[in-house]
Enzyme design. Structure first.
Site, PDB file in Angstrom:
ATOM      1  N   HIS A 337       0.834  -1.205   0.000  1.00 44.36           N
ATOM      2  CA  HIS A 337       0.000   0.000   0.000  1.00 44.36           C
ATOM      3  C   HIS A 337       0.867   1.252   0.000  1.00 44.36           C
ATOM      4  O   HIS A 337       0.707   2.139  -0.846  1.00 44.36           O
ATOM      5  CB  HIS A 337      -0.905  -0.010   1.233  1.00 44.36           C
ATOM      6  CG  HIS A 337      -1.661   1.254   1.463  1.00 44.36           C
ATOM      7  ND1 HIS A 337      -3.015   1.366   1.229  1.00 44.36           N
ATOM      8  CD2 HIS A 337      -1.266   2.479   1.911  1.00 44.36           C
ATOM      9  CE1 HIS A 337      -3.400   2.603   1.510  1.00 44.36           C
ATOM     10  NE2 HIS A 337      -2.352   3.296   1.934  1.00 44.36           N
ATOM     11  N   GLU A 338       1.775   1.349   0.960  1.00 45.90           N
ATOM     12  CA  GLU A 338       2.554   2.577   1.109  1.00 45.90           C
ATOM     13  C   GLU A 338       3.496   2.811  -0.072  1.00 45.90           C
ATOM     14  O   GLU A 338       3.619   3.932  -0.572  1.00 45.90           O
ATOM     15  CB  GLU A 338       3.339   2.551   2.422  1.00 45.90           C
ATOM     16  CG  GLU A 338       2.481   2.502   3.672  1.00 45.90           C
ATOM     17  CD  GLU A 338       1.594   3.730   3.853  1.00 45.90           C
ATOM     18  OE1 GLU A 338       1.835   4.753   3.186  1.00 45.90           O
ATOM     19  OE2 GLU A 338       0.655   3.650   4.660  1.00 45.90           O
ATOM     20  N   GLU A 361      -5.691   6.860  -2.258  1.00 47.96           N
ATOM     21  CA  GLU A 361      -5.710   5.839  -1.213  1.00 47.96           C
ATOM     22  C   GLU A 361      -6.198   4.496  -1.742  1.00 47.96           C
ATOM     23  O   GLU A 361      -5.646   3.442  -1.414  1.00 47.96           O
ATOM     24  CB  GLU A 361      -6.600   6.291  -0.056  1.00 47.96           C
ATOM     25  CG  GLU A 361      -5.877   7.064   1.014  1.00 47.96           C
ATOM     26  CD  GLU A 361      -4.817   6.235   1.714  1.00 47.96           C
ATOM     27  OE1 GLU A 361      -5.117   5.128   2.181  1.00 47.96           O
ATOM     28  OE2 GLU A 361      -3.669   6.699   1.787  1.00 47.96           O
ATOM     29  N   HIS A 439      -9.111   8.416   3.474  1.00 45.07           N
ATOM     30  CA  HIS A 439      -9.051   7.007   3.841  1.00 45.07           C
ATOM     31  C   HIS A 439     -10.444   6.377   3.899  1.00 45.07           C
ATOM     32  O   HIS A 439     -10.558   5.152   3.957  1.00 45.07           O
ATOM     33  CB  HIS A 439      -8.355   6.837   5.189  1.00 45.07           C
ATOM     34  CG  HIS A 439      -6.917   7.247   5.176  1.00 45.07           C
ATOM     35  ND1 HIS A 439      -6.516   8.551   5.375  1.00 45.07           N
ATOM     36  CD2 HIS A 439      -5.781   6.525   4.975  1.00 45.07           C
ATOM     37  CE1 HIS A 439      -5.195   8.615   5.297  1.00 45.07           C
ATOM     38  NE2 HIS A 439      -4.724   7.409   5.065  1.00 45.07           N
TER      39      HIS A 439
END
Length: 544
Positions: A337-338, A361, A439
């Site tokens: 994800h990051e 996101e 988010h």
């Protein structure tokens, strides 16, 4: 530069020239004014010769936030352009308030936790329908829990209104390695090696490492993947103070927190699988596509319950959790994800607020999940749930997000609010939707992707009779319980092409629908089942 490099440069240069010619010939299509200028940021060329040139725009010498676009052409003939600018820019460039006033206006929102002098520059903000002269005010600091911040506030240069925000870090941080005064040491002599790592989450794994002949030590640095490497931040918050992880026998970690290197094994494993995923599926060499590796910092701060990517240091930092209920944030879906934030930053550059921030996101959740499927590690069973393994108590619904039913967190809407479905599947009116954190509004795109890949099929463990008690009708907003998926492989190809070829910095949900439909048509043909499936999946989450 060798012959191959010259050839690539010549092709890209010619493509850029053709894109500039297309702009001159089609000013209406790209909403050009006489005061606009364009600079190429990247070029990609399809197998059939179609060229996609990503352009940044200036107006009277000022950067245009939201004015970027992608020019699509073939044989010198423009096919289309991807952009969100609604009309040519026509604004004055004389501000009505001073830079100091803009700093004060932004500072009211940022608060007192800044650790550097704020900076300002005049820009044109075109992230909404009416472009406006604005100040880009940058504040750097830390949140109360220790996350570094580098926030851009776009302040209306006439009345001081905060038009939007953006974050360089999915939060912001300080630069990476620097030498002090004096002559830098000579580069060490490094050769590739393969070590054995004992991780917290991924089991025992082979690791790409480097033998440093100068120091007679092994480094946790993968020379086969752009020199991606891992540092120990010593539970501090200054990323430049991190120390490269080294070892004498090329055996790393013990699978427990009693050895500080164990989390580094997870980080190195996750970085490697992420690199391999992008290369295997999309031919992408590294996060920026330039063959350069990033670095990761383990043991960030004290009891830090988070992980983050920083565009500025081209790095990721991992917290150790709180020591009681949350474990270190080094699971593969979190790493995927990051790091995928870096892919987004180097392609579409989706601004990290509003709907573009939600798509940013969601892109990281989508690829984080797909990287977990790619790794297919029995110790980390792949699924569409993000971050469940970091929770000490593995009770039902202990996770960060669920992609197939975002509203299981009682915050993230399942569906886009509209006149027919104002609640958005999560008690969100259109007005409340506008204020959602990225988010949470990301849930709509996560939900779309799940339905596109898997269809209206309830995952095991969430079906009728479980605590979730879900049926197919709970997964769609329009009653289409017969919705069939096209599989993960096709779905991820469509999302990646849309991101890298058609998304721009201010793409919203409506534009994402158009972009993914075009991507599906490019990949599978007009009128193909995949194109129909994309439309059906967006319909099922009320993006019409």
């Amino acid at each position: 530069m060798g012959a191959a490099g010259q050839s690539v440069a010549a092709i890209n240069g010619a493509a850029v020239d053709r894109a500039h010619a297309a702009i001159r010939q089609n000013p209406t299509a790209i909403r050009a004014s006489a005061a606009d200028a364009f600079t190429a940021r990247s070029v990609s060329v399809d197998a059939d010769g179609t060229e996609h040139v990503r352009m940044d725009r200036t107006y009277r010498g000022l950067r245009v936030i939201g004015g970027d676009m992608v020019v699509h052409s073939r044989g010198g003939v423009m096919k289309s352009a991807s952009l969100t600018l609604a009309k040519p820019i026509n604004v004055g460039v004389t501000p009505g308030l001073s830079a100091d006033d803009a700093i004060v206006a932004a500072g009211v929102q940022f608060g007192t936790q800044f650790n550097a002098v704020p900076t300002t520059s005049l820009v044109v903000f075109a992230g909404r329908n009416n472009p406006k002269l604005a100040y880009d005010v940058v504040y750097a600091g830390m949140t109360k829990e220790g996350t570094p911040q580098r926030l851009h506030y776009f302040v209306d240069a006439l009345n001081g209104e905060i038009l939007a925000t953006d974050s360089a870090v999915k939060t912001g941080t300080l630069p990476g390695d620097r030498y002090g005064t004096g002559t830098p040491p000579s580069p060490p002599v490094l050769t590739p090696a393969t070590g054995t790592g004992n991780s917290l989450f991924a089991g025992t794994q082979p690791l790409g490492t480097a033998w440093n002949a100068s120091r007679r030590l092994f480094e946790l640095k993968d020379l086969t993947r752009g020199s991606t490497h891992i540092k120990d931040l010593g539970n501090g918050y200054r990323l430049e103070a991190g120390t490269l992880v080294v070892d004498a026998d090329n055996k790393w970690g013990n699978g427990a927190m009693s050895d500080r290197v164990s989390t580094g094994v997870d980080a190195a494993y996750g970085f490697a699988k992420t690199w391999d995923y992008y290369k295997s599926n999309f031919g992408r060499e590294g996060i920026r596509g330039d063959g350069a590796g990033a670095w990761g910092g383990i043991h960030y701060f004290i009891n830090y319950v988070n992980a983050f990517w920083s565009d500025e240091c081209f790095c990721m930092a991992f917290g150790d959790g709180d020591g009681t209920s949350i474990r270190p944030l080094v699971t593969i879906d979190i790493i995927g994800h990051e790091v995928s934030h870096g892919v987004t930053a180097s392609t579409a550059g989706l601004i990290y607020s509003g709907e573009s921030g939600g798509l940013n996101e969601a892109t990281s959740d989508i690829f984080g999940a797909m990287i977990e499927y790619y790794a297919n590690n029995a110790k980390q069973p792949p699924n569409y749930v993000i971050g469940e393994q970091i929770f000490v108590n593995q009770a039902w619904n202990k996770n960060i997000r669920t992609m197939f039913k975002p509203y299981l967190d009682k915050i993230s809407p399942d569906c886009y609010p509209n006149d027919a479905n104002p609640a958005g599947g999560g008690n969100r009116t259109p007005a409340a939707w506008a204020g959602l954190d990225v988010h949470y509004n990301s849930g709509v795109a996560n939900h779309f992707f799940y339905l596109l890949a898997e269809g209206a099929v309830v995952p095991a463990g969430y079906e009728a009779g479980t605590p979730a008690n879900l049926g197919p009708s709970d997964l769609v907003c329009n009653g289409n319980t017969g919705l069939a998926g096209i599989g993960r492989d096709a779905a991820q190809q469509i999302w990646y092409r849309a991101l890298t070829t058609y998304f721009t910095s201010t793409t919203n949900y409506a534009a994402a629908r158009v972009a993914t439909l075009q991507a599906a048509e490019d990949l599978f043909g007009a009128g193909s089942p995949q194109v129909t499936a994309v439309a059906d999946a967006w319909n099922a989450v009320s993006v019409l």
